[in-house]
Design a protein around this motif. Structure first.
Motif: not given
Ligand code: GLC
Length: 522
Positions: A69-70, A202, A204, A353, A358
């Motif tokens: 996804r990154d 999204w 993690d 997070e 964030y």
């Molecule tokens: C980090 C991860 C990303 C994820 C985000 C939120 O940036 O690389 O893939 O979506 O954290 O957890």
């Protein structure tokens, strides 16, 4: 490298400089906010391309892997300045999908070793990024490009993830088919009719909300909604009627579930745990409101208009911390709750997070405010998130402590570290900060051979200018705001000729010449 022992290093350096000038030269802005200009004209693209796409490495994470996804999100920011990079990466990512539709969460080139997981959103970033590329460039042909799959044993029922080197499949399919398989695989729902969260979406760190296979994600429902809706149009154009119909039916079901189980009364919930307990709800002690379930109600275009605006008002009330200069992901952070959302609880409250700023998600809040037409707020949020402003004073430098010229993934939100910058450089927030500035605040949007200009700026701005390249042509765009508007284009002229009142697509010419576009707001 051996080749540099004999190379003319002066010439090599010159090539590097010319290369970066070329990328930066694709679009240059001049606004009343000098710090915004500095970021948009050079640093954010440099961060996204050099660190995120090419090196995939920095001080906080020296990984080298591609996150599925990154980098798909990073290359979305490059569609204006380096569209071939975006195109190429779409096909690279497609080649890390299994024929079943799921993908490697990350992989290491060149071996392709990586991890197969039950994370629920990764695969959907492929159609999302492809849609953006096609919309911006008009190059729908990319959807016919072939890419192979990777193969490996599926996860066992009790297995959450597995790290292995998949084999290259003999099967190849078009990029459209890769995207379609990702969507087809994402149609399963849980008890509330919302998409299954699996071992994370999204965020993690929320890896245990739904890892028994029953937890559901509200954010994912918004995200999926927008992808299914847009991709159904493409499926129609390609004669894939059955798929288009199936996706549209699913969109309707998601919408109902979002506005019933997803709505908490003043904002949207974030998720449901495997046992049906809500998360991101006023009934929670911690993580009562999560920004991404609100911002995507707006960004997806799918949220009920009145509720979505109310939800963003709740974001402003609870998550925009003007005194501290922070825009939080959610609040309060996880600390003592008996609930088990996942490894996010292992971060200190207010860090990363876990209820910190964030930045990646804070930019989605900014974009949502802009989409609602709130130009003052969008501008204010950009100033809050702009790293340059964190280090504008001596006190700020001592508080922020990290580089002021790149985006930081997080800024800490709880004492004694309020305002301290965290993980810089290797963060997907660089690309989103660029897009938030260029596409949403300055409203600059390529749409194939046309340009749409739909700014959402602070009313105090008298105007701004953008010079940009369209293939062989150079354009100068001058936006004037004589009446202190935040939005609403009242007049457009190209090379002195005014466009008809209802024409909003500015035709672009690939003719090697110089052109001037004038836009008036208000
Ligand atoms: C980090 C991860 C990303 C994820 C985000 C939120 O940036 O690389 O893939 O979506 O954290 O957890």
């Amino acid at each position: 490298m051996l080749r540099y022992r004999t190379a003319d290093l002066g010439a090599v350096l010159q090539e590097v400089i010319v290369g970066w000038d070329d990328i930066a030269g694709a679009l240059q802005v001049k606004t009343p906010d000098r710090s915004l200009d500095v970021l948009l004209n050079r640093w954010l693209l440099y961060q996204a391309l050099s660190c995120r796409v090419r090196a995939r490495s920095a001080f906080y994470q020296a990984g080298g892997a591609h996150g599925f996804r990154d980098q798909l999100q990073d290359v979305m920011a490059l569609t204006v300045a380096a569209r071939e990079v975006t195109r190429e990466h779409l096909l690279t990512a497609a080649a890390h999908q299994f024929p079943e539709g799921d993908v490697q969460h990350w992989w290491h080139p060149p071996s392709g070793r990586g991890v197969r997981t039950r994370i629920s959103d990764d695969l959907i970033w492929l159609p999302f990024a492809a849609l953006h590329y096609v919309e911006v460039t008009g190059d729908e042909g990319v959807l016919d490009e072939p890419a192979q799959f990777v193969e490996g044993a599926p996860l066992e029922p009790d297995e959450v993830e597995r790290y292995f080197a998949p084999t290259l499949s003999k099967e190849s399919a078009t990029l459209f088919e890769h995207c379609a398989r990702a969507l087809d695989r994402s149609l399963e729902v849980g008890k509330h009719g919302l998409p299954l969260m699996g071992s994370g979406d999204w965020n993690d760190g929320m890896n245990r909300v739904g890892f028994h296979g029953e937890g559901e994600s509200v954010w994912l429902a918004w995200f999926l909604h927008t992808n299914l809706w847009e991709f159904a149009k493409i499926a129609d154009r390609r004669g894939e009627k059955a798929r288009a119909a199936r996706w549209r039916e699913h969109v309707d079901r998601l919408k109902t579930a979002l506005e019933t189980a997803g709505w908490d009364g003043d904002w949207y919930r974030r998720a449901f745990f495997d046992d049906g307990t809500p998360l991101g709800s006023s009934s929670n002690q911690e993580c009562r409101i999560d920004s991404i379930a609100q911002s995507w109600a707006v960004i997806s275009g799918a949220g009920d208009k009145v509720r979505a605006a109310r939800a963003m008002a709740a974001v402003e009330e609870y998550l925009v911390k003007r005194g501290d200069g922070l825009v939080l992901l959610f609040t309060p952070p996880f600390d003592r709750t008996p609930l088990d959302p996942g490894y996010i609880k292992g971060y200190l409250p207010g860090v990363r997070e876990n209820g910190g700023q964030y930045t990646h998600a804070a930019l989605w809040s900014l974009i949502a405010f802009a989409a609602l037409g709130e130009g003052d707020k969008a501008g204010e949020l950009f100033s809050i998130l702009n790293p340059i402003n964190h280090a504008g004073t001596r006190a700020g430098v001592y508080r922020y402590k990290v580089e002021p010229y790149v985006a930081a993934a997080d800024v800490y939100a709880e004492p004694p570290h309020v305002g301290r910058g965290g993980w810089t450089w290797y963060t997907g927030s660089a690309g989103w900060m660029y897009r938030a500035g260029v596409e949403w605040i300055l409203g600059f949007r390529f749409r194939g051979a046309a340009l749409h200009v739909d700014p959402c700026i602070p009313r105090s701005w008298p105007g701004y200018q953008i010079t940009f390249r369209y293939h062989s042509a150079r354009y100068e765009l001058v936006v004037e705001n004589p009446h202190g508007a935040t939005r609403g284009v009242s007049r457009i002229a190209v090379d002195g000729k005014e466009l008809e009142k209802d024409v909003r697509a500015i035709p672009l010419a690939d003719d090697g010449a110089r052109h001037r576009i004038e836009v008036q707001l208000g």
